[in-house]
Design an enzyme around this catalytic site. Structure first.
Site, PDB file in Angstrom:
ATOM      1  N   GLU A  78       0.823  -1.120  -0.087  1.00 46.53           N
ATOM      2  CA  GLU A  78       0.099  -0.043   0.156  1.00 46.53           C
ATOM      3  C   GLU A  78       0.854   1.168   0.020  1.00 46.53           C
ATOM      4  OE1 GLU A  78      -2.999  -0.255   2.969  1.00 46.53           O
ATOM      5  OE2 GLU A  78      -3.684  -1.917   1.936  1.00 46.53           O
ATOM      6  N   CYS A 112       3.348   8.371   1.383  1.00 50.21           N
ATOM      7  CA  CYS A 112       3.830   7.431   2.439  1.00 50.21           C
ATOM      8  C   CYS A 112       4.287   5.962   1.779  1.00 50.21           C
ATOM      9  CB  CYS A 112       2.846   7.097   3.392  1.00 50.21           C
ATOM     10  SG  CYS A 112       3.357   5.974   4.784  1.00 50.21           S
ATOM     11  N   CYS A 119       4.886  -7.333   7.980  1.00 50.66           N
ATOM     12  CA  CYS A 119       6.002  -6.690   8.843  1.00 50.66           C
ATOM     13  C   CYS A 119       6.221  -7.805   9.815  1.00 50.66           C
ATOM     14  CB  CYS A 119       5.648  -5.375   9.578  1.00 50.66           C
ATOM     15  SG  CYS A 119       6.860  -4.572  10.385  1.00 50.66           S
ATOM     16  N   CYS A 123       4.144  -4.536  16.305  1.00 53.59           N
ATOM     17  CA  CYS A 123       3.650  -3.544  17.329  1.00 53.59           C
ATOM     18  C   CYS A 123       2.138  -3.844  17.530  1.00 53.59           C
ATOM     19  CB  CYS A 123       3.818  -2.203  16.622  1.00 53.59           C
ATOM     20  SG  CYS A 123       5.624  -1.941  16.000  1.00 53.59           S
ATOM     21  N   CYS A 126      -0.674  -2.021  15.535  1.00 55.31           N
ATOM     22  CA  CYS A 126      -0.565  -1.965  13.936  1.00 55.31           C
ATOM     23  C   CYS A 126      -1.362  -3.079  13.433  1.00 55.31           C
ATOM     24  CB  CYS A 126       0.833  -1.783  13.741  1.00 55.31           C
ATOM     25  SG  CYS A 126       1.179  -1.919  11.938  1.00 55.31           S
ATOM     26  N   CYS A 346      -2.080   6.104   9.588  1.00 56.68           N
ATOM     27  CA  CYS A 346      -1.021   5.454  10.381  1.00 56.68           C
ATOM     28  C   CYS A 346      -1.210   4.140  11.068  1.00 56.68           C
ATOM     29  CB  CYS A 346      -0.374   6.327  11.570  1.00 56.68           C
ATOM     30  SG  CYS A 346       0.332   7.736  10.656  1.00 56.68           S
TER      31      CYS A 346
HETATM   32  S1  SF4 Z   1       4.220  -0.070  13.091  1.00 56.93           S
HETATM   33 FE1  SF4 Z   1       3.668  -1.818  12.029  1.00 56.93          FE
HETATM   34  S2  SF4 Z   1       4.588  -1.585  10.053  1.00 56.93           S
HETATM   35 FE2  SF4 Z   1       5.456  -0.167  11.648  1.00 56.93          FE
HETATM   36  S3  SF4 Z   1       7.115  -1.685  12.528  1.00 56.93           S
HETATM   37 FE3  SF4 Z   1       5.384  -1.771  13.789  1.00 56.93          FE
HETATM   38  S4  SF4 Z   1       4.427  -3.495  12.940  1.00 56.93           S
HETATM   39 FE4  SF4 Z   1       5.711  -3.073  11.432  1.00 56.93          FE
END
Ligand code: SF4
Length: 355
Positions: A78, A112, A119, A123, A126, A346
């Site tokens: 994306e 962006c 990933c 986190c 996220c 975000c």
């Molecule tokens: S915020 Fe999301 S995309 Fe960014 S490092 Fe953490 S898990 Fe990965």
């Protein structure tokens, strides 16, 4: 071109055609002899960009594009286009574009960009983390996102004010070589400035140390996704902190030779009841001051995503948090949520196909 049995200087012609003239068909690269073009086509070489397969448009002008990458493990990533910027990553105060009013519906924009499919960092707040890690993007796929969006919006390099933020899907410093190769392509071949690029990392210390050694002409600005005032809270919401705690991240950041007036950005996602309390603001201010680094804090009110067990902060809590930092003398901005209605904000990038 060397792999195709040609001289390396043919590669320069090719790069000029792909990145400067923005040609997407081998047959149209007239700086290469016709016989060579025909041979490359017959051998199935391509110069195409990653294709935009779907676009979701927000009421605020933000667009979230699903971009199809090439190759056998074809996957989408994306890329988000934010006309007028997002008030968080404007870089410097030279963003006005005098004499251009009315020519386009936007005067400046931020793009962006994603660096990985999915990933691995996990986190807790996220949505991308839910995908897990699928694969690294190549340098061409990272730079190609920029060109695909440039083409769609008619961006003219050297005239239009465009900021790039490497804050989309993925952790750029876990795909370091390809990420930096993309940065060099965008600077050397496309003609963009590293001072209009910001890379955000969750705190991959070896990546920050390598980044600190990059020459200034190829080094974007640095943002650290901090999100908590201490290791205890950060370790809960960002498991990566158990490997590289805040002090080790800050020590690595110290190695970056900043340009005059450049600041390191600490991004801070406000999670209701977890990181948005008055005591968090006070502790953050103390911690930030103790680093002695020229920094600014960029606050982001958490953007909801399906299935994520976090709470949006109250408006009053966001304002109180910001005032506390400003009152403590910390340069602070509040990033306006962009494209929340299309899952473009975000932490919301997960190839959600609803608009
Ligand atoms: S915020 Fe999301 S995309 Fe960014 S490092 Fe953490 S898990 Fe990965």
């Amino acid at each position: 071109m060397v792999r195709a049995g040609e001289s390396a200087w043919r590669g320069r012609q090719l790069a000029e055609a792909i990145y400067h003239q923005r040609i997407t068909e081998l047959s149209e690269i007239t700086t290469l002899p016709k016989s060579l073009r025909l041979r490359l086509i017959a051998e199935d070489w391509q110069v195409a960009r990653p294709a935009i397969t779907q676009v979701f448009q927000s009421i605020d002008g933000t667009e979230r594009s699903l971009i199809q990458c090439q190759g056998p493990e074809a996957e989408t990533v994306e890329t988000v286009w934010m006309p007028e910027g997002d008030d968080g990553e404007s870089g410097d105060d030279s963003d006005s574009n005098p004499g251009d009013e009315g020519a386009k519906r936007w005067r400046r924009a931020t793009i962006c960009i994603s660096s990985q499919v999915g990933c691995a960092v996990n986190c807790q707040f996220c949505l991308t983390a839910r995908l897990g890690f699928r694969r690294n993007l190549s340098a061409g796929e990272i730079a190609g996102q920029v060109l695909a969006v440039f083409d769609r919006h008619g961006v003219e390099v050297g005239r239009d004010r465009v900021n790039l933020v490497f804050m989309g899907m993925g952790e750029p410093f876990l795909n370091y070589d390809n990420f930096m190769a993309a940065v060099r392509l965008l600077i050397q071949e496309v003609g963009l400035s590293p001072q209009r690029m910001t890379v955000s990392t969750s705190g991959i210390v070896p990546g920050i140390v390598r980044f600190a050694r990059e020459p200034a002409e190829f080094r974007p600005k640095l943002a650290i996704s901090l999100n908590a005032p201490n290791d205890a809270i950060r370790g809960e919401i960002m498991p990566i902190n158990r490997k590289w705690p805040i002090k080790s991240v800050v020590d690595a950041v110290r190695q970056v030779q900043l340009r005059p007036r450049e600041r390191i950005t600490f991004e801070y996602v406000l999670l209701g009841g977890v990181t948005d309390r008055p005591e968090d603001a006070r502790e953050l201010a103390r911690m930030v001051r103790r680093t002695g680094l020229p920094i600014k804090v960029n606050l982001i009110a958490w953007n909801p995503g399906p299935g994520i067990p976090c709470t949006m902060p109250q408006l009053e809590a966001v304002e109180a948090f910001r005032s506390a930092l400003v009152g403590a003398g910390i340069p602070t901005s509040l990033r306006q949520p962009r494209g929340r209605d299309i899952y473009a904000a975000c932490g919301q990038l997960k190839r959600t196909v609803e608009g």
